[in-house]
Design a protein around this motif. Structure first.
Motif, PDB file in Angstrom:
ATOM      1  N   ARG A 154     -27.409   0.148   7.451  1.00  0.00           N
ATOM      2  CA  ARG A 154     -26.281   1.204   7.257  1.00  0.00           C
ATOM      3  C   ARG A 154     -26.733   2.519   6.402  1.00  0.00           C
ATOM      4  O   ARG A 154     -26.198   3.636   6.799  1.00  0.00           O
ATOM      5  N   HIS A 155     -27.604   2.083   5.545  1.00  0.00           N
ATOM      6  CA  HIS A 155     -27.799   3.373   4.615  1.00  0.00           C
ATOM      7  C   HIS A 155     -29.416   3.460   4.430  1.00  0.00           C
ATOM      8  O   HIS A 155     -29.658   3.107   3.111  1.00  0.00           O
ATOM      9  N   PRO A 156     -30.150   3.689   5.485  1.00  0.00           N
ATOM     10  CA  PRO A 156     -31.665   3.518   5.179  1.00  0.00           C
ATOM     11  C   PRO A 156     -32.157   4.278   4.055  1.00  0.00           C
ATOM     12  O   PRO A 156     -33.302   3.896   3.332  1.00  0.00           O
ATOM     13  N   ALA A 157     -31.668   5.511   3.655  1.00  0.00           N
ATOM     14  CA  ALA A 157     -32.164   6.183   2.535  1.00  0.00           C
ATOM     15  C   ALA A 157     -32.044   5.516   1.258  1.00  0.00           C
ATOM     16  O   ALA A 157     -32.836   5.427   0.364  1.00  0.00           O
ATOM     17  N   LEU A 158     -30.786   5.054   1.208  1.00  0.00           N
ATOM     18  CA  LEU A 158     -30.475   4.115  -0.098  1.00  0.00           C
ATOM     19  C   LEU A 158     -31.412   3.033  -0.105  1.00  0.00           C
ATOM     20  O   LEU A 158     -31.486   2.267  -1.226  1.00  0.00           O
ATOM     21  N   PHE A 159     -31.348   2.224   1.012  1.00  0.00           N
ATOM     22  CA  PHE A 159     -32.436   1.134   1.171  1.00  0.00           C
ATOM     23  C   PHE A 159     -33.670   1.591   0.411  1.00  0.00           C
ATOM     24  O   PHE A 159     -34.418   0.866  -0.357  1.00  0.00           O
ATOM     25  N   SER A 160     -34.295   2.752   1.037  1.00  0.00           N
ATOM     26  CA  SER A 160     -35.749   3.166   0.216  1.00  0.00           C
ATOM     27  C   SER A 160     -35.505   3.216  -0.999  1.00  0.00           C
ATOM     28  O   SER A 160     -36.475   2.894  -1.870  1.00  0.00           O
ATOM     29  N   ARG A 161     -34.442   3.916  -1.504  1.00  0.00           N
ATOM     30  CA  ARG A 161     -34.529   4.348  -2.874  1.00  0.00           C
ATOM     31  C   ARG A 161     -34.244   2.669  -3.732  1.00  0.00           C
ATOM     32  O   ARG A 161     -34.953   2.605  -4.638  1.00  0.00           O
ATOM     33  N   ALA A 162     -33.267   1.995  -3.385  1.00  0.00           N
ATOM     34  CA  ALA A 162     -33.340   0.663  -4.006  1.00  0.00           C
ATOM     35  C   ALA A 162     -34.601  -0.102  -4.091  1.00  0.00           C
ATOM     36  O   ALA A 162     -35.035  -0.607  -5.237  1.00  0.00           O
ATOM     37  N   ALA A 163     -35.032  -0.234  -2.849  1.00  0.00           N
ATOM     38  CA  ALA A 163     -36.285  -1.154  -2.889  1.00  0.00           C
ATOM     39  C   ALA A 163     -37.600  -0.268  -3.509  1.00  0.00           C
ATOM     40  O   ALA A 163     -38.247  -1.138  -4.482  1.00  0.00           O
ATOM     41  N   GLY A 164     -37.734   0.864  -3.721  1.00  0.00           N
ATOM     42  CA  GLY A 164     -38.522   1.634  -4.371  1.00  0.00           C
ATOM     43  C   GLY A 164     -38.434   1.433  -5.624  1.00  0.00           C
ATOM     44  O   GLY A 164     -39.331   1.286  -6.569  1.00  0.00           O
ATOM     45  N   ALA A 165     -37.143   1.294  -6.335  1.00  0.00           N
ATOM     46  CA  ALA A 165     -36.973   1.285  -7.691  1.00  0.00           C
ATOM     47  C   ALA A 165     -37.250  -0.048  -8.132  1.00  0.00           C
ATOM     48  O   ALA A 165     -37.718  -0.482  -9.312  1.00  0.00           O
ATOM     49  N   MET A 166     -36.875  -1.110  -7.183  1.00  0.00           N
ATOM     50  CA  MET A 166     -37.234  -2.572  -7.655  1.00  0.00           C
ATOM     51  C   MET A 166     -38.901  -2.668  -7.603  1.00  0.00           C
ATOM     52  O   MET A 166     -39.263  -3.366  -8.511  1.00  0.00           O
ATOM     53  N   LEU A 167     -39.565  -2.009  -6.642  1.00  0.00           N
ATOM     54  CA  LEU A 167     -41.165  -1.949  -6.778  1.00  0.00           C
ATOM     55  C   LEU A 167     -41.621  -1.431  -8.277  1.00  0.00           C
ATOM     56  O   LEU A 167     -42.302  -2.024  -8.657  1.00  0.00           O
ATOM     57  N   LEU A 168     -40.987  -0.150  -8.418  1.00  0.00           N
ATOM     58  CA  LEU A 168     -41.257   0.531  -9.708  1.00  0.00           C
ATOM     59  C   LEU A 168     -41.083  -0.406 -11.107  1.00  0.00           C
ATOM     60  O   LEU A 168     -42.041  -0.675 -11.840  1.00  0.00           O
ATOM     61  N   SER A 169     -39.880  -0.815 -10.998  1.00  0.00           N
ATOM     62  CA  SER A 169     -39.299  -1.515 -12.300  1.00  0.00           C
ATOM     63  C   SER A 169     -39.908  -2.860 -12.225  1.00  0.00           C
ATOM     64  O   SER A 169     -40.570  -3.387 -13.527  1.00  0.00           O
ATOM     65  N   GLY A 170     -40.173  -3.483 -11.236  1.00  0.00           N
ATOM     66  CA  GLY A 170     -41.195  -4.826 -11.090  1.00  0.00           C
ATOM     67  C   GLY A 170     -42.442  -4.769 -11.513  1.00  0.00           C
ATOM     68  O   GLY A 170     -42.913  -5.631 -12.267  1.00  0.00           O
ATOM     69  N   SER A 171     -42.783  -3.666 -11.271  1.00  0.00           N
ATOM     70  CA  SER A 171     -44.445  -3.611 -11.725  1.00  0.00           C
ATOM     71  C   SER A 171     -44.638  -3.373 -13.269  1.00  0.00           C
ATOM     72  O   SER A 171     -45.360  -4.070 -13.881  1.00  0.00           O
ATOM     73  N   ALA A 172     -43.692  -2.523 -13.754  1.00  0.00           N
ATOM     74  CA  ALA A 172     -43.579  -2.323 -15.188  1.00  0.00           C
ATOM     75  C   ALA A 172     -43.208  -3.591 -15.928  1.00  0.00           C
ATOM     76  O   ALA A 172     -43.883  -4.115 -16.828  1.00  0.00           O
ATOM     77  N   GLY A 173     -42.351  -4.386 -15.208  1.00  0.00           N
ATOM     78  CA  GLY A 173     -41.973  -5.652 -15.665  1.00  0.00           C
ATOM     79  C   GLY A 173     -42.969  -6.807 -15.914  1.00  0.00           C
ATOM     80  O   GLY A 173     -43.268  -7.362 -16.867  1.00  0.00           O
ATOM     81  N   LEU A 174     -43.998  -6.762 -14.675  1.00  0.00           N
ATOM     82  CA  LEU A 174     -45.141  -7.454 -14.661  1.00  0.00           C
ATOM     83  C   LEU A 174     -46.111  -7.361 -15.697  1.00  0.00           C
ATOM     84  O   LEU A 174     -46.536  -8.238 -16.606  1.00  0.00           O
ATOM     85  N   ILE A 175     -46.146  -6.083 -16.278  1.00  0.00           N
ATOM     86  CA  ILE A 175     -47.169  -5.548 -17.283  1.00  0.00           C
ATOM     87  C   ILE A 175     -46.532  -6.001 -18.458  1.00  0.00           C
ATOM     88  O   ILE A 175     -47.264  -6.385 -19.272  1.00  0.00           O
TER      89      ILE A 175
END
Length: 287
Positions: free
Chosen positions: A126-147
């Motif tokens: 329904r909202h592909p732009a928001l999907f990209s934003r949420a998924a990208g934010a998960m990727l960024l925060s997850g990478s920082a979290g793993l560090i």
């Protein structure tokens, strides 16, 4: 030929085709559907790769117990200074009520990955732009979290000497089905991605809809997880706050990146639709 005759002719034609035994014509996928598939497939691939990487690396960064306990003591000391050392007192209010602890366990287990997966599917459709934003934010925060997990392993309250009960492990085995022990780092308490990623789903829903009931559910999603991670002795209050900050930074960063991409696209479109005037136009000469 009148309309009745035309309909009768069409009906006879369809009956004859059905009786002839010919297979019906199968419509080929349109160019639009192909473009949608090509656009969606990479996004799904990125999310799956991020989730696999998260579990794999998280399991590999399981550090020593002694170091994790020392770091947990540092977190506890910081909470005492900030007057946030509430974990034992808060759990003591609910730990003896089996109905409440069962509800908290369900929220911790089923209110994270299953809910995140459903929301991401909804956003993608329904909202592909928001999907990209949420998924990208998960990727960024997850990478920082793993560090953070690798550099600063922290034992959760349930493993520290705080006298707290691990309600999830003691009262339920479903959690290990969703997160096998081989891919779980028990010393990955700081920051809490349980809190952070649920918050990202809440932010995406709030941006996607104006429906009151959905917005209320979105707020309940993150507030319930905030309370659950502490009451089940899986995270400190500071872990939850760190997860919130990390998720907010990821959401903000992805928003800035998307806005920049949109501005560049508008500039490119404008330059394409309105090319610069030729030298003949500028000098008043004819070509």
């Amino acid at each position: 030929m009148n309309i009745v005759a035309l309909c009768a002719h069409r009906a006879r034609y369809m009956v004859s085709k059905a009786l002839s035994g010919r297979s019906p014509r199968v419509s080929r996928p349109t160019a639009a559907s192909s473009r949608i598939a090509l656009r969606i497939a990479p996004r799904i691939g990125i999310v799956l790769a991020a989730v696999i990487g998260y579990f794999g690396v998280r399991g590999l960064t399981d550090s020593s117990q002694a170091k994790a306990l020392r770091n947990a003591a540092h977190v506890e000391a910081a909470e005492r200074v900030l007057h946030l050392d509430w974990e034992p007192q808060l759990q003591s209010l609910v730990v003896n009520d089996q109905a409440i602890t069962r509800l908290l366990n369900w929220i911790y287990i089923y209110g994270h990955w299953p809910v995140i997966a459903l929301i991401l599917i909804w956003l993608l459709s329904r909202h592909p732009a928001l999907f990209s934003r949420a998924a990208g934010a998960m990727l960024l925060s997850g990478s920082a979290g793993l560090i953070a997990f690798a550099a600063f392993p922290v034992a959760p309250p349930r493993l520290a000497a705080l006298g707290m009960t691990d309600t999830v492990t003691e009262q339920s085995s479903a959690y290990r089905v969703l997160q096998p022990s081989a891919f779980t780092n028990q010393y990955a308490a700081m920051p809490s991605l349980h809190v952070g990623w649920n918050l990202l789903m809440t932010l995406a829903i709030l941006a996607a809809t104006r429906k009151i009931w959905l917005r209320v559910l979105a707020v309940a999603l993150t507030m319930s997880m905030d309370a659950t991670v502490v009451l089940t002795a899986n995270h400190y209050v500071l872990d939850a706050l760190a997860g919130v900050v990390l998720a907010e930074l990821g959401w903000y960063a992805m928003g800035r990146l998307q806005n920049r991409a949109r501005r560049q696209q508008r500039t490119t479109t404008r330059d394409t639709n309105h090319p610069a005037p030729s030298v003949f136009v500028l000098t008043g000469q004819r070509g």
